[in-house]
Scaffold this motif. Structure first.
Motif, PDB file in Angstrom:
ATOM      1  N   ARG A 186       0.810  -1.217   0.000  1.00 27.88           N
ATOM      2  CA  ARG A 186       0.000   0.000   0.000  1.00 27.88           C
ATOM      3  C   ARG A 186       0.848   1.274   0.000  1.00 27.88           C
ATOM      4  N   LEU A 187       2.130   1.170   0.248  1.00 26.56           N
ATOM      5  CA  LEU A 187       2.976   2.352   0.369  1.00 26.56           C
ATOM      6  C   LEU A 187       3.220   2.962  -1.016  1.00 26.56           C
ATOM      7  N   PRO A 188       2.780   4.201  -1.249  1.00 24.86           N
ATOM      8  CA  PRO A 188       2.988   4.832  -2.564  1.00 24.86           C
ATOM      9  C   PRO A 188       4.471   5.066  -2.847  1.00 24.86           C
ATOM     10  N   ALA A 189       4.801   5.132  -4.122  1.00 18.35           N
ATOM     11  CA  ALA A 189       6.201   5.268  -4.519  1.00 18.35           C
ATOM     12  C   ALA A 189       6.823   6.553  -3.988  1.00 18.35           C
ATOM     13  N   ASP A 190       6.065   7.660  -3.958  1.00 19.18           N
ATOM     14  CA  ASP A 190       6.657   8.916  -3.497  1.00 19.18           C
ATOM     15  C   ASP A 190       7.009   8.854  -2.013  1.00 19.18           C
ATOM     16  N   LYS A 191       6.148   8.218  -1.219  1.00 21.27           N
ATOM     17  CA  LYS A 191       6.445   8.080   0.208  1.00 21.27           C
ATOM     18  C   LYS A 191       7.580   7.080   0.432  1.00 21.27           C
ATOM     19  N   ALA A 192       7.592   6.006  -0.351  1.00 26.90           N
ATOM     20  CA  ALA A 192       8.656   5.011  -0.223  1.00 26.90           C
ATOM     21  C   ALA A 192      10.012   5.633  -0.535  1.00 26.90           C
ATOM     22  N   GLN A 193      10.069   6.453  -1.571  1.00 28.24           N
ATOM     23  CA  GLN A 193      11.324   7.106  -1.950  1.00 28.24           C
ATOM     24  C   GLN A 193      11.812   8.019  -0.830  1.00 28.24           C
ATOM     25  N   TRP A 194      10.894   8.806  -0.254  1.00 27.46           N
ATOM     26  CA  TRP A 194      11.292   9.706   0.837  1.00 27.46           C
ATOM     27  C   TRP A 194      11.730   8.911   2.061  1.00 27.46           C
ATOM     28  N   LEU A 195      10.930   7.909   2.426  1.00 32.46           N
ATOM     29  CA  LEU A 195      11.220   7.141   3.629  1.00 32.46           C
ATOM     30  C   LEU A 195      12.519   6.348   3.485  1.00 32.46           C
ATOM     31  N   ALA A 196      12.807   5.862   2.286  1.00 27.50           N
ATOM     32  CA  ALA A 196      14.029   5.085   2.063  1.00 27.50           C
ATOM     33  C   ALA A 196      15.263   5.898   2.417  1.00 27.50           C
ATOM     34  N   SER A 197      15.234   7.186   2.120  1.00 25.89           N
ATOM     35  CA  SER A 197      16.392   8.029   2.401  1.00 25.89           C
ATOM     36  C   SER A 197      16.541   8.325   3.887  1.00 25.89           C
ATOM     37  N   PRO A 279      -9.778   1.427   8.461  1.00 25.33           N
ATOM     38  CA  PRO A 279     -10.072   0.665   7.245  1.00 25.33           C
ATOM     39  C   PRO A 279      -8.899   0.668   6.281  1.00 25.33           C
ATOM     40  N   ASP A 280      -8.845  -0.365   5.441  1.00 23.21           N
ATOM     41  CA  ASP A 280      -7.924  -0.424   4.299  1.00 23.21           C
ATOM     42  C   ASP A 280      -6.493  -0.096   4.695  1.00 23.21           C
ATOM     43  N   CYS A 281      -5.953  -0.834   5.661  1.00 21.82           N
ATOM     44  CA  CYS A 281      -4.556  -0.627   6.051  1.00 21.82           C
ATOM     45  C   CYS A 281      -4.006  -1.896   6.681  1.00 21.82           C
ATOM     46  N   GLY A 282      -2.686  -1.982   6.657  1.00 22.21           N
ATOM     47  CA  GLY A 282      -1.991  -3.066   7.310  1.00 22.21           C
ATOM     48  C   GLY A 282      -1.288  -2.587   8.556  1.00 22.21           C
ATOM     49  N   HIS A 283      -0.277  -3.352   8.980  1.00 25.87           N
ATOM     50  CA  HIS A 283       0.403  -3.061  10.237  1.00 25.87           C
ATOM     51  C   HIS A 283       1.015  -1.660  10.251  1.00 25.87           C
ATOM     52  N   MET A 284       1.506  -1.189   9.103  1.00 25.74           N
ATOM     53  CA  MET A 284       2.076   0.155   9.037  1.00 25.74           C
ATOM     54  C   MET A 284       0.956   1.162   8.780  1.00 25.74           C
ATOM     55  N   LEU A 285      -0.002   1.190   9.674  1.00 21.04           N
ATOM     56  CA  LEU A 285      -1.209   1.991   9.485  1.00 21.04           C
ATOM     57  C   LEU A 285      -0.923   3.493   9.447  1.00 21.04           C
ATOM     58  N   HIS A 286       0.184   3.933  10.057  1.00 23.15           N
ATOM     59  CA  HIS A 286       0.541   5.356   9.999  1.00 23.15           C
ATOM     60  C   HIS A 286       1.123   5.729   8.640  1.00 23.15           C
ATOM     61  N   HIS A 287       1.453   4.739   7.830  1.00 20.47           N
ATOM     62  CA  HIS A 287       1.833   4.983   6.434  1.00 20.47           C
ATOM     63  C   HIS A 287       0.623   4.853   5.512  1.00 20.47           C
ATOM     64  N   ASP A 288      -0.225   3.870   5.798  1.00 24.43           N
ATOM     65  CA  ASP A 288      -1.340   3.560   4.902  1.00 24.43           C
ATOM     66  C   ASP A 288      -2.498   4.547   5.026  1.00 24.43           C
ATOM     67  N   GLN A 289      -2.778   4.976   6.257  1.00 26.12           N
ATOM     68  CA  GLN A 289      -3.924   5.863   6.509  1.00 26.12           C
ATOM     69  C   GLN A 289      -3.523   7.009   7.441  1.00 26.12           C
ATOM     70  N   PRO A 290      -2.525   7.816   7.060  1.00 27.45           N
ATOM     71  CA  PRO A 290      -2.052   8.864   7.978  1.00 27.45           C
ATOM     72  C   PRO A 290      -3.099   9.918   8.297  1.00 27.45           C
ATOM     73  N   VAL A 291      -3.949  10.261   7.335  1.00 30.46           N
ATOM     74  CA  VAL A 291      -4.939  11.312   7.571  1.00 30.46           C
ATOM     75  C   VAL A 291      -6.007  10.817   8.548  1.00 30.46           C
ATOM     76  N   GLU A 292      -6.556   9.645   8.283  1.00 31.85           N
ATOM     77  CA  GLU A 292      -7.575   9.080   9.173  1.00 31.85           C
ATOM     78  C   GLU A 292      -7.005   8.841  10.564  1.00 31.85           C
ATOM     79  N   LEU A 293      -5.786   8.332  10.621  1.00 33.63           N
ATOM     80  CA  LEU A 293      -5.165   8.088  11.921  1.00 33.63           C
ATOM     81  C   LEU A 293      -4.947   9.393  12.669  1.00 33.63           C
ATOM     82  N   ALA A 294      -4.440  10.408  11.991  1.00 33.01           N
ATOM     83  CA  ALA A 294      -4.212  11.699  12.641  1.00 33.01           C
ATOM     84  C   ALA A 294      -5.508  12.262  13.217  1.00 33.01           C
TER      85      ALA A 294
END
Length: 304
Positions: A186-197, A279-294
């Motif tokens: 579920r992790l989008p490419a733009d977030k994955a690229q930022w997080l990888a660094s 809804p619609d998230c896995g264990h990394m829920l703060h990556h998958d649904q950051p707006v709903e979680l916030a």
């Protein structure tokens, strides 16, 4: 590349013989308690950026890199295993520096959720409100498992000494990003690229290396005692929120050895507990649904 909405700054503090790295947003406010975010196993404090960006208002937020993760460094000889009580000790010593005279809001994910929940029961006066994001703890154990566990621990620290427990390295930051997306589709490419660094860095040979000590892979020498965890939960005085994802990670990891129902039975020993599921998230829920979680975390923290 993901565009950060609320940039953080780095601070380093001496904590129990370590140079502890803190990711900090905002400024201290005498009217608002600090918000402390603690990450999970094989993660880093930058992992909270997406949720922090989704918060509706600014506040003073502190997110440490746990010992052996991110930019937190041990000043002495290398270690060959890590001990759960040290996370409690580190958190307590850190709070003595940043918020010695008032309780704070504490949010933890996965291993960090487990640490935060235990801390809230051991130091109940230090926590104003507690949020546990899939901080499940571990399957219950039996005393008869102790000899085998000690033997496993000895074998694994031997492997550590011999250098056979190293972490995978990557050709470039894009390789790290692909690894993150493989683990979490579920992790989008733009977030994955930022997080990888933030999650990895190049070594002297130009290989990208995860910012985590391989010794974290060594099993704990001590058995997890579910009855002890429950006894601690019962001493929590802060209102608490348990957040789980729509995907059942426990079923994936442990099958019937440890189930979501087992976790819920334990966590419900917290006297003032609220529970919610995203809804619609896995264990990394703060990556998958950051707006709903916030939104849910802010609403809970703002409660009377």
């Amino acid at each position: 590349m993901y565009q950060v909405r609320r940039p953080s700054r780095s601070e380093f503090r001496p904590v129990r013989g370590l140079s502890y790295h803190l990711r900090v947003w905002g400024e201290p406010d005498p009217q608002t308690p600090p918000l402390v975010l603690v990450h999970g196993w094989m993660d880093v404090s930058a992992s909270w950026q997406f949720m922090v960006d989704a918060l509706s208002r600014d506040r003073w937020i502190i997110a440490p890199d746990w010992r052996g993760f991110g930019l937190t460094r041990h000043e002495g000889p290398a270690v060959d295993s890590y001990w759960f009580p040290d996370y409690l000790g580190d958190l307590d010593a850190l709070l003595d520096q940043i918020a010695p005279d008032r309780p704070m809001d504490l949010v933890g994910h996965s291993m960090g959720g487990n640490v935060a929940t235990i801390y809230a029961g051991v130091r109940p006066a230090r926590v104003r409100r507690l949020v546990n994001l899939e901080g499940f703890g571990m399957p219950a154990t039996r005393a008869a498992q102790a000899p085998g566990r000690y033997a496993q621990w000895l074998d694994e620290i031997r492997d550590c000494r011999q250098g056979t427990k190293g972490l995978q390295t990557y050709d470039d930051v894009q390789g790290v990003a692909r690894r993150l997306m493989k683990t979490n589709p579920r992790l989008p490419a733009d977030k994955a690229q930022w997080l990888a660094s933030q999650w990895a860095a190049p070594d002297a040979d130009g290989r990208w290396v995860i910012l985590g000590d391989a010794a974290h892979k060594v099993v704990s020498a001590y058995l997890y005692r579910a009855d002890e965890a429950v006894a601690v939960y019962e001493r929590i005085t802060a209102p608490a929120l348990s957040v789980i994802a729509s995907d059942d990670s426990l079923a994936l990891w442990w099958k019937d050895r440890y189930t979501l129902a087992d976790y819920q039975e334990r966590i419900r020993h917290i006297p003032q507990l609220q529970e919610t599921a995203l809804p619609d998230c896995g264990h990394m829920l703060h990556h998958d649904q950051p707006v709903e979680l916030a939104q849910r975390v802010e609403a809970f923290l703002a409660g009377a």
